[in-house]
Scaffold this motif. Structure first.
Motif, PDB file in Angstrom:
ATOM      1  N   MET A  76      78.409  -8.562  49.615  1.00  0.00           N
ATOM      2  CA  MET A  76      78.339  -9.667  48.655  1.00  0.00           C
ATOM      3  C   MET A  76      77.350 -10.736  49.150  1.00  0.00           C
ATOM      4  O   MET A  76      77.679 -11.554  50.007  1.00  0.00           O
ATOM      5  CB  MET A  76      79.714 -10.299  48.451  1.00  0.00           C
ATOM      6  CG  MET A  76      80.684  -9.474  47.643  1.00  0.00           C
ATOM      7  SD  MET A  76      82.316 -10.276  47.536  1.00  0.00           S
ATOM      8  CE  MET A  76      81.918 -11.813  46.698  1.00  0.00           C
ATOM      9  N   PHE A  77      76.155 -10.689  48.606  1.00  0.00           N
ATOM     10  CA  PHE A  77      75.137 -11.699  48.908  1.00  0.00           C
ATOM     11  C   PHE A  77      74.243 -11.745  47.677  1.00  0.00           C
ATOM     12  O   PHE A  77      73.281 -10.997  47.553  1.00  0.00           O
ATOM     13  CB  PHE A  77      74.348 -11.319  50.166  1.00  0.00           C
ATOM     14  CG  PHE A  77      73.597 -12.463  50.813  1.00  0.00           C
ATOM     15  CD1 PHE A  77      73.022 -13.474  50.055  1.00  0.00           C
ATOM     16  CD2 PHE A  77      73.444 -12.508  52.188  1.00  0.00           C
ATOM     17  CE1 PHE A  77      72.329 -14.518  50.641  1.00  0.00           C
ATOM     18  CE2 PHE A  77      72.748 -13.555  52.803  1.00  0.00           C
ATOM     19  CZ  PHE A  77      72.193 -14.567  52.027  1.00  0.00           C
ATOM     20  N   GLY A  78      74.595 -12.613  46.739  1.00  0.00           N
ATOM     21  CA  GLY A  78      73.847 -12.713  45.499  1.00  0.00           C
ATOM     22  C   GLY A  78      72.553 -13.495  45.666  1.00  0.00           C
ATOM     23  O   GLY A  78      72.345 -14.180  46.671  1.00  0.00           O
ATOM     24  N   PRO A  79      71.677 -13.414  44.677  1.00  0.00           N
ATOM     25  CA  PRO A  79      70.390 -14.109  44.758  1.00  0.00           C
ATOM     26  C   PRO A  79      70.518 -15.611  44.968  1.00  0.00           C
ATOM     27  O   PRO A  79      69.635 -16.234  45.562  1.00  0.00           O
ATOM     28  CB  PRO A  79      69.744 -13.793  43.404  1.00  0.00           C
ATOM     29  CG  PRO A  79      70.388 -12.513  42.967  1.00  0.00           C
ATOM     30  CD  PRO A  79      71.800 -12.593  43.460  1.00  0.00           C
ATOM     31  N   ASP A  80      71.623 -16.204  44.476  1.00  0.00           N
ATOM     32  CA  ASP A  80      71.798 -17.652  44.583  1.00  0.00           C
ATOM     33  C   ASP A  80      72.588 -18.077  45.813  1.00  0.00           C
ATOM     34  O   ASP A  80      72.756 -19.276  46.052  1.00  0.00           O
ATOM     35  CB  ASP A  80      72.500 -18.188  43.329  1.00  0.00           C
ATOM     36  CG  ASP A  80      71.707 -17.900  42.058  1.00  0.00           C
ATOM     37  OD1 ASP A  80      70.464 -17.919  42.130  1.00  0.00           O
ATOM     38  OD2 ASP A  80      72.323 -17.653  41.004  1.00  0.00           O
ATOM     39  N   TYR A  81      73.090 -17.139  46.587  1.00  0.00           N
ATOM     40  CA  TYR A  81      73.833 -17.487  47.799  1.00  0.00           C
ATOM     41  C   TYR A  81      72.878 -18.066  48.848  1.00  0.00           C
ATOM     42  O   TYR A  81      71.712 -17.699  48.906  1.00  0.00           O
ATOM     43  CB  TYR A  81      74.482 -16.254  48.426  1.00  0.00           C
ATOM     44  CG  TYR A  81      75.638 -15.608  47.720  1.00  0.00           C
ATOM     45  CD1 TYR A  81      75.830 -15.717  46.352  1.00  0.00           C
ATOM     46  CD2 TYR A  81      76.537 -14.828  48.441  1.00  0.00           C
ATOM     47  CE1 TYR A  81      76.895 -15.078  45.730  1.00  0.00           C
ATOM     48  CE2 TYR A  81      77.597 -14.186  47.831  1.00  0.00           C
ATOM     49  CZ  TYR A  81      77.770 -14.312  46.470  1.00  0.00           C
ATOM     50  OH  TYR A  81      78.814 -13.671  45.861  1.00  0.00           O
ATOM     51  N   LYS A  82      73.403 -18.937  49.684  1.00  0.00           N
ATOM     52  CA  LYS A  82      72.642 -19.409  50.840  1.00  0.00           C
ATOM     53  C   LYS A  82      73.024 -18.651  52.117  1.00  0.00           C
ATOM     54  O   LYS A  82      72.312 -18.680  53.112  1.00  0.00           O
ATOM     55  CB  LYS A  82      72.864 -20.912  51.041  1.00  0.00           C
ATOM     56  CG  LYS A  82      72.258 -21.780  49.928  1.00  0.00           C
ATOM     57  CD  LYS A  82      72.464 -23.243  50.218  1.00  0.00           C
ATOM     58  CE  LYS A  82      71.724 -24.109  49.196  1.00  0.00           C
ATOM     59  NZ  LYS A  82      72.204 -23.888  47.819  1.00  0.00           N
ATOM     60  N   ALA A 115      70.528 -10.175  46.994  1.00  0.00           N
ATOM     61  CA  ALA A 115      69.686 -11.283  47.432  1.00  0.00           C
ATOM     62  C   ALA A 115      68.305 -10.771  47.815  1.00  0.00           C
ATOM     63  O   ALA A 115      68.151  -9.612  48.212  1.00  0.00           O
ATOM     64  CB  ALA A 115      70.335 -11.990  48.621  1.00  0.00           C
ATOM     65  N   PRO A 116      67.281 -11.614  47.704  1.00  0.00           N
ATOM     66  CA  PRO A 116      65.937 -11.198  48.136  1.00  0.00           C
ATOM     67  C   PRO A 116      65.933 -10.824  49.614  1.00  0.00           C
ATOM     68  O   PRO A 116      66.705 -11.369  50.408  1.00  0.00           O
ATOM     69  CB  PRO A 116      65.081 -12.441  47.883  1.00  0.00           C
ATOM     70  CG  PRO A 116      65.852 -13.262  46.901  1.00  0.00           C
ATOM     71  CD  PRO A 116      67.295 -12.979  47.173  1.00  0.00           C
ATOM     72  N   ALA A 118      63.990 -11.551  52.050  1.00  0.00           N
ATOM     73  CA  ALA A 118      63.746 -12.647  52.993  1.00  0.00           C
ATOM     74  C   ALA A 118      65.041 -13.377  53.331  1.00  0.00           C
ATOM     75  O   ALA A 118      65.257 -13.780  54.481  1.00  0.00           O
ATOM     76  CB  ALA A 118      62.721 -13.618  52.419  1.00  0.00           C
ATOM     77  N   LYS A 119      65.917 -13.557  52.334  1.00  0.00           N
ATOM     78  CA  LYS A 119      67.208 -14.200  52.599  1.00  0.00           C
ATOM     79  C   LYS A 119      68.076 -13.332  53.495  1.00  0.00           C
ATOM     80  O   LYS A 119      68.739 -13.826  54.409  1.00  0.00           O
ATOM     81  CB  LYS A 119      67.946 -14.466  51.281  1.00  0.00           C
ATOM     82  CG  LYS A 119      67.600 -15.763  50.602  1.00  0.00           C
ATOM     83  CD  LYS A 119      68.591 -16.058  49.482  1.00  0.00           C
ATOM     84  CE  LYS A 119      68.314 -17.410  48.844  1.00  0.00           C
ATOM     85  NZ  LYS A 119      69.305 -17.738  47.796  1.00  0.00           N
ATOM     86  N   LEU A 120      68.081 -12.041  53.229  1.00  0.00           N
ATOM     87  CA  LEU A 120      68.877 -11.119  54.041  1.00  0.00           C
ATOM     88  C   LEU A 120      68.369 -11.118  55.482  1.00  0.00           C
ATOM     89  O   LEU A 120      69.164 -11.133  56.425  1.00  0.00           O
ATOM     90  CB  LEU A 120      68.813  -9.706  53.458  1.00  0.00           C
ATOM     91  CG  LEU A 120      69.281  -9.528  52.007  1.00  0.00           C
ATOM     92  CD1 LEU A 120      69.192  -8.051  51.608  1.00  0.00           C
ATOM     93  CD2 LEU A 120      70.694 -10.045  51.820  1.00  0.00           C
ATOM     94  N   GLN A 121      67.065 -11.089  55.643  1.00  0.00           N
ATOM     95  CA  GLN A 121      66.489 -11.058  56.985  1.00  0.00           C
ATOM     96  C   GLN A 121      66.825 -12.331  57.767  1.00  0.00           C
ATOM     97  O   GLN A 121      67.141 -12.281  58.959  1.00  0.00           O
ATOM     98  CB  GLN A 121      64.973 -10.874  56.901  1.00  0.00           C
ATOM     99  CG  GLN A 121      64.556  -9.486  56.432  1.00  0.00           C
ATOM    100  CD  GLN A 121      63.065  -9.386  56.148  1.00  0.00           C
ATOM    101  OE1 GLN A 121      62.442 -10.367  55.713  1.00  0.00           O
ATOM    102  NE2 GLN A 121      62.485  -8.220  56.381  1.00  0.00           N
ATOM    103  N   ALA A 122      66.760 -13.483  57.079  1.00  0.00           N
ATOM    104  CA  ALA A 122      67.052 -14.752  57.751  1.00  0.00           C
ATOM    105  C   ALA A 122      68.508 -14.822  58.182  1.00  0.00           C
ATOM    106  O   ALA A 122      68.825 -15.253  59.302  1.00  0.00           O
ATOM    107  CB  ALA A 122      66.706 -15.919  56.832  1.00  0.00           C
ATOM    108  N   PHE A 123      69.411 -14.388  57.298  1.00  0.00           N
ATOM    109  CA  PHE A 123      70.829 -14.428  57.633  1.00  0.00           C
ATOM    110  C   PHE A 123      71.148 -13.407  58.721  1.00  0.00           C
ATOM    111  O   PHE A 123      71.958 -13.667  59.624  1.00  0.00           O
ATOM    112  CB  PHE A 123      71.672 -14.163  56.386  1.00  0.00           C
ATOM    113  CG  PHE A 123      73.144 -14.342  56.592  1.00  0.00           C
ATOM    114  CD1 PHE A 123      73.675 -15.586  56.918  1.00  0.00           C
ATOM    115  CD2 PHE A 123      74.017 -13.272  56.453  1.00  0.00           C
ATOM    116  CE1 PHE A 123      75.042 -15.756  57.104  1.00  0.00           C
ATOM    117  CE2 PHE A 123      75.376 -13.436  56.638  1.00  0.00           C
ATOM    118  CZ  PHE A 123      75.894 -14.681  56.966  1.00  0.00           C
TER     119      PHE A 123
END
Length: 254
Positions: A76-82, A115-116, A118-123
């Motif tokens: 669960m990591f949607g496009p709008d999640y931080k 999620a994109p 880039a967000k996955l990689q950062a997290f």
């Protein structure tokens, strides 16, 4: 705390042997369920799905990486999640040590989220994870495997999750407090947070064809949640009345 009997070692051993019989029965039953799971029919995956990965754009077949089996965790990591869902994150904390063994036993593994990349990689970097994680943004994969719903489905119902169709209590604008707390930890609006759902799916590649063999959702993921397997064997059990877990780097914030 629940009151417990204080007894001699002999009385404890007597009770422990009774429990051992029950545990062995549960193990045998679990073996039976495993055989039923592996005996499910296979369904050919006819659609071509594409994912953004660390190695570029890949199809579902590419994710096998030369292996004959593929296990997917629907994170669960949607496009709008931080940040990632805290529950999925707690489960994923166990992936680093496991996926290496799977990959050396003819089983590819990846997490997949909407999620994109880039967000996955950062997290992933923040959490010090090394397992593969792909983005399904812009595609149908999450929707077809019933782990994401659209805003329209959220308003009108008519989607499926955990092999049941209709609407869910979490679709109401006033989500339960425990869900709102999870959403806050993920940095997402509660109503957007619950458009993603957790699950896992298994696939097999045979004669160039990808087949879907198994998916599970909700409490079906309990066995993958390592901390609960330990807590179920602890003296006080799960011992919880609400959301006590956090992203593993946020416990000091409490």
């Amino acid at each position: 705390m629940t009151a417990h009997i204080i007894a001699t070692r002999e009385k404890w051993l007597e009770a422990r042997l009774d429990l051992l019989a029950a545990e062995k029965d549960l193990t045998r039953r679990s073996d039976e369920v495993t055989r039923l799971r592996q005996g499910l029919p296979w369904v050919a995956v006819d659609k071509t799905y594409r994912f953004d990965t660390d190695g570029g754009s890949k199809t579902l077949k590419d994710l096998f990486g030369g292996r004959s089996q593929l296990m997917v965790y629907h994170f669960m990591f949607g496009p709008d999640y931080k940040a990632g869902c805290p529950s999925c994150s707690a489960i994923a904390d166990g992936f680093n040590g496991i996926f290496v063994h799977l990959q050396n036993h003819d089983v590819a593994f990846t997490a997949i989220s909407r999620a994109p990349l880039a967000k996955l990689q950062a997290f992933k970097q923040r959490m010090d994870w090394t397992f593969p994680w792909a983005s399904a943004i812009g595609g149908d994969f999450n929707y077809d495997f019933n782990v994401s719903i659209t805003e329209q489905q959220q308003r009108q119902g008519g989607y499926e999750y955990n092999y049941a169709s209709g609407t869910h209590a979490m679709d109401a604008k006033a989500v339960p407090p425990i869900v709102a707390e999870h959403a806050a930890m993920a940095g997402a609006e509660p109503i957007a947070y619950v458009r993603e759902r957790p699950g896992m799916s298994a696939f097999v590649l045979q004669d160039g064809v990808v087949y879907h063999t198994y998916s599970t959702y909700a409490r079906g993921l309990d066995g993958l949640w390592g901390m609960y397997q330990w807590l179920d064997r602890a003296p006080k059990g799960r011992n919880e009345s609400g959301v006590w877990w956090r992203h593993h780097d946020r416990y000091s914030d409490v």
